[in-house]
Design a protein around this motif. Sequence first.
Motif: not given
Length: 154
Positions: A5-11, A31-39, A72-76, A103-105
């Motif tokens: 159970s993880i908290s991502v962007n307040g959910k 989770i389906g949050l695609k803003g975080t990229k694999f580099g 956890i907070t992502t770009i979204e 997004t990483g920047q």
Amino acid sequence: MANYSISVNGKQHTVEALEDMPLLWVLRDLIGLKGTKFGCGVAQCGACTVHLNDTAVRSCSVPVSAVGENKITTIEGLSEHGDHPLQLAWQKYLVPQCGYCQTGQIMNAAALLKSNPKPSEDEIEQTMAGNLCRCGTYNRIKAAILTASSGSKS
């Protein structure tokens, strides 16, 4: 496999994953949050940067089992309407070219402004040095961060 159970962007999200599955893949694939990229996959380029309790971390090197109660907070989740001062400054200075690293920047810059609302140019350069931009927009990135620091709400 285990449930986390993880908290991502307040959910709260419950995911089933191997304990060593990188947070990056949990965010993108489960989770389906695609803003975080694999580099690069080895925490060297910064494309996968997210916040763990307001601290910038490379999500490709953080196993889901290590997240625990951390937020956890992502770009979204940085701004509901894409109007964070950094996002606006990024647009003003036309920072993205290919856009892949952006997004990483932005997430790394947001963590900087959270801990240091008025960074010097040297502090910006030192903090952002670990985030690679193949297009070389470093001067625009620095200008955007300086502009955002004048009205930061990170």
